[in-house]
Scaffold this motif. Structure first.
Motif, PDB file in Angstrom:
ATOM      1  N   THR A 193      47.129  50.615  53.597  1.00 31.83           N
ATOM      2  CA  THR A 193      47.913  49.783  54.511  1.00 31.83           C
ATOM      3  C   THR A 193      48.130  48.381  53.943  1.00 31.83           C
ATOM      4  OG1 THR A 193      45.912  49.186  55.727  1.00 31.83           O
ATOM      5  CG2 THR A 193      47.216  51.003  56.613  1.00 31.83           C
ATOM      6  N   ASP A 194      47.624  48.116  52.774  1.00 35.03           N
ATOM      7  CA  ASP A 194      47.890  46.849  52.093  1.00 35.03           C
ATOM      8  C   ASP A 194      49.402  46.663  51.965  1.00 35.03           C
ATOM      9  OD1 ASP A 194      45.525  48.397  50.970  1.00 35.03           O
ATOM     10  OD2 ASP A 194      45.026  46.399  50.238  1.00 35.03           O
ATOM     11  N   THR A 195      49.853  45.441  52.153  1.00 35.45           N
ATOM     12  CA  THR A 195      51.292  45.196  51.997  1.00 35.45           C
ATOM     13  C   THR A 195      51.627  44.668  50.611  1.00 35.45           C
ATOM     14  OG1 THR A 195      51.188  42.913  52.784  1.00 35.45           O
ATOM     15  CG2 THR A 195      51.503  44.640  54.450  1.00 35.45           C
ATOM     16  N   LYS A 196      50.582  44.294  49.858  1.00 40.42           N
ATOM     17  CA  LYS A 196      50.822  43.794  48.505  1.00 40.42           C
ATOM     18  C   LYS A 196      49.588  44.024  47.648  1.00 40.42           C
ATOM     19  CE  LYS A 196      49.987  39.361  50.726  1.00 40.42           C
ATOM     20  NZ  LYS A 196      50.681  38.226  51.350  1.00 40.42           N
ATOM     21  N   PRO A 197      49.793  44.119  46.324  1.00 41.25           N
ATOM     22  CA  PRO A 197      48.640  44.271  45.447  1.00 41.25           C
ATOM     23  C   PRO A 197      47.870  42.956  45.391  1.00 41.25           C
ATOM     24  CG  PRO A 197      50.640  44.019  44.169  1.00 41.25           C
ATOM     25  CD  PRO A 197      51.073  44.106  45.602  1.00 41.25           C
ATOM     26  N   LYS A 198      46.573  43.055  45.127  1.00 38.18           N
ATOM     27  CA  LYS A 198      45.713  41.868  45.095  1.00 38.18           C
ATOM     28  C   LYS A 198      44.977  41.864  43.770  1.00 38.18           C
ATOM     29  CE  LYS A 198      45.096  42.818  49.960  1.00 38.18           C
ATOM     30  NZ  LYS A 198      46.045  43.924  49.810  1.00 38.18           N
ATOM     31  N   THR A 199      45.194  40.835  42.987  1.00 40.20           N
ATOM     32  CA  THR A 199      44.613  40.790  41.645  1.00 40.20           C
ATOM     33  C   THR A 199      44.104  39.397  41.343  1.00 40.20           C
ATOM     34  OG1 THR A 199      46.708  40.183  40.605  1.00 40.20           O
ATOM     35  CG2 THR A 199      46.255  42.543  40.831  1.00 40.20           C
ATOM     36  N   VAL A 200      43.311  39.298  40.293  1.00 37.45           N
ATOM     37  CA  VAL A 200      42.805  37.988  39.882  1.00 37.45           C
ATOM     38  C   VAL A 200      42.671  37.983  38.360  1.00 37.45           C
ATOM     39  CG1 VAL A 200      40.349  38.627  40.067  1.00 37.45           C
ATOM     40  CG2 VAL A 200      41.019  36.231  40.367  1.00 37.45           C
ATOM     41  N   THR A 201      42.896  36.815  37.752  1.00 40.11           N
ATOM     42  CA  THR A 201      42.644  36.625  36.322  1.00 40.11           C
ATOM     43  C   THR A 201      42.011  35.255  36.135  1.00 40.11           C
ATOM     44  OG1 THR A 201      44.849  35.658  35.976  1.00 40.11           O
ATOM     45  CG2 THR A 201      44.628  38.020  35.597  1.00 40.11           C
ATOM     46  N   LEU A 202      40.947  35.220  35.350  1.00 36.80           N
ATOM     47  CA  LEU A 202      40.233  33.963  35.107  1.00 36.80           C
ATOM     48  C   LEU A 202      39.845  33.890  33.637  1.00 36.80           C
ATOM     49  CD1 LEU A 202      37.738  33.972  38.133  1.00 36.80           C
ATOM     50  CD2 LEU A 202      39.671  32.405  37.822  1.00 36.80           C
ATOM     51  N   GLU A 203      39.805  32.657  33.111  1.00 32.69           N
ATOM     52  CA  GLU A 203      39.396  32.481  31.711  1.00 32.69           C
ATOM     53  C   GLU A 203      38.046  31.782  31.648  1.00 32.69           C
ATOM     54  OE1 GLU A 203      41.598  32.594  28.666  1.00 32.69           O
ATOM     55  OE2 GLU A 203      43.635  32.504  29.517  1.00 32.69           O
TER      56      GLU A 203
END
Lengths: 389, 389
Positions: B150-160
């Motif tokens: 039911t998510d309406t959008k993908p959820k991601t993260v990127t960190l350095e």
């Protein structure tokens, strides 16, 4: 009939201009004409308990109450010292009218939290209510109307014991959760009883009724249940019978609250059996009753047993020992979960009745408990998103 | 980017015909190409935990995972022995494809509870996903889409970090409550770390992020958070920095879940300060976050502090000692509750922003905690009344 069904009580319900709804009856008065003035009370355990709760808890502590004044249209909660003085002044005014010490007058309020009451309206209303006091059915009905807030109908009970009567009224629709609920309840009897029996009967009666319903998981600041005994029947009640009848009265009123839960389209009875203890059964029942997801599913006529067992699974094992692979769930008589997995097809379940029966067998012991809740509907959100405005 | 941001990882997301939504990507594969295959996992504490959770908990216990296969369209929960064999068969199929023991393959599933998966579709999908594996941004994005329900959008993260990278993806929208939430999360890093640091970082990171969000009070059967380290950067991570970055990644993903909570129109941050302990602050924050009445009020743009303090009042005194007459509540910077009673007028509060800040000061100590929740809207009821049908 409500509180005037028992002999020795008069009541009134008047429009005092406390409620924002013009012309709504918003102030009730119940007077015990004796000969006895025995009373017991049970109150919210919320730490932000309202001023009238603080007052009434003290008033009923000695086991005697002559009169109860109840208002809708304002909870007088989180109103500090000024709010407490309002409850006190209200009790004093009623005390003068009925010729009793202020300490024998209980005060109950329900409505919005955080605002003082229009005290002049309350005091004028008390006078008007006193002038209107009567012992007939209409007076009892008026009182039960005056305590309503988001309730859509008055809730009352009448029961006959061996030579005596019990009557009662309650309000409550939202902010309903154990322990107790946003509810004000007055139960009257003309039986001859002492304060100890009154206290024990009310404690037992509320435990298996008002403490086992949950509309929305929200505990109120104002919950009050009072039992008043006039002794006017002259009949000394058999303690066991009296306790059973008070429990029955509480159960009836609690069931009516569920039937009038805010926006509800289904009343849900959750019976947990096969538990190792009543506490274990109760913890499981409460966990299921608190599931928004299940409550939404029921409002959509979906007997979603996955949401039932996922709620059961949140109860710690030390609280309720059971083997998840042995749990069964019946909804309206159809065993849709067997041995913790899928049973008969959920399409077999008839979800059209208002009352939905969820029967959970933990298969771990002999104890059981039943809790009641409502489904979660668009209407509940509507009522509670817009209640203030 | 998501999981492919860190070097040493390839991913894919394909439509395998598991979901009822035709053509929806519903199967993701994440492969750790090494040189390391360090891993840690955190799982739901629900006693009805799903078959893939049972499998993956064992698989990750030794601190090594080579690949993760994740599907939406079915939770494979409450499916008994047959469900467990499905998870096992899925892991074996992936193991053959990637040339690793089945015990080094984790399996995650999300969707409806109580039904077996269409295993042939899963196995064919695994092959297709393996053929589509790539280390580029699109592959990571495809994987993050494939786990949505039911998510309406993908959820991601990127960190350095200092010479290394962290990437991640999560799904979760409803059935979100501490501990954890209905969420599947994969975090990848190319840092050189050992299994102990992976485990400690993930435990700390989830505690202050995923364990402090609550969309609907409902704990899932399938929650899984995995951290995979490839060591491909060749850089040995400073433990303190690495822990902080994992916590930051978890916090970002948790915040995104709240931002995509089912039907939500407001994201609500509840910060409790002045508590005697972090546990006390957390208990108070959780109690407020669980209030349906408050969540409805917020959806109606009503900063109803009465519903905030009445929730605070349900926390037992031994859990969170405080004096109710000293509590203050600010909503969006306006102190509408002062000393446990009315403060500035609630009409002063600007409720138009999506993010609502509720700041509660118990004035009892120096400890604090923050939890996040969503408001309760018509749309939430709609989604969850009709999800099945």
């Amino acid at each position: 009939m409500s509180v005037t069904f028992a002999q020795g009580f008069s009541a009134a319900g008047v429009a005092a201009g406390i409620s924002a709804v013009e012309g709504k009856k918003d102030l009730a008065l119940v007077v015990n004409n004796g000969p006895l003035d025995v009373a017991a009370g049970v109150f919210t355990s919320n730490r932000f308990c309202a001023a009238p709760v603080q007052w009434s808890r003290k008033a009923v502590a000695d086991g005697h109450i002559k009169a109860v004044i109840l208002n809708s249209g304002g909870a007088n909660a989180c109103t500090g010292e000024a709010g407490y003085r309002q409850s006190e002044a209200t009790a004093q005014a009623v005390a003068e009218l009925v010729g009793a010490p202020a300490e024998n007058v209980a005060v109950c309020s329900t409505g919005l939290i955080g605002e003082l009451l229009p005290l002049d309206h309350v005091l004028a209303g008390a006078k008007a209510a006193h002038a209107a006091l009567a012992a007939d059915a209409q007076a009892g009905a008026d009182a039960s109307h005056a305590i309503m807030t988001t309730d859509t109908k008055p809730k009352t009970v009448t029961l006959e014991g061996s030579g005596y009567r019990i009557g009662g009224m309650v309000k409550g629709s939202g902010m309903i959760a154990p322990q107790l609920a946003t509810m004000l309840c007055v139960i009257t009897t003309d039986a001859v009883i002492d304060a100890d029996l009154a206290k024990a009967s009310l404690a037992d009666g509320t435990e298996t009724s008002f403490n086992r319903i949950d509309v929305d998981g929200c505990m109120s600041t104002n919950d009050t249940v009072l039992l008043l005994a006039s002794g006017a029947s002259g009949v000394k009640a058999d303690p066991a019978e009296f306790k059973a009848l008070v429990a029955k009265a509480c159960a009836s009123l609690a069931r009516q609250i569920i039937g009038d839960g805010e926006g509800a389209s289904h009343d849900i009875r959750i019976a947990v059996t096969g538990a190792t203890s009543e506490e274990a059964a109760l913890a499981c029942g409460r966990a299921v009753a608190a599931s928004n997801l299940l409550k939404c599913a029921i409002s959509g006529n979906d007997p979603n047993w996955g949401r039932i067992v996922s709620s059961l699974g949140t109860v710690p094992e030390d609280v309720a020992p059971y083997d998840s692979s042995k749990v069964t769930v019946d909804v309206n008589g159809v065993r849709i979960c067997e041995n913790g997995g899928a049973g008969r097809d959920r399409s077999e379940v008839d979800m059209t009745p208002r009352e939905v029966h969820i029967d959970i067998d933990l298969n771990a012991g002999d104890a059981e408990a039943t809790v009641w809740t409502d489904d979660l509907t668009h209407e509940y959100v509507h009522i509670n998103a817009d209640y203030e405005s």
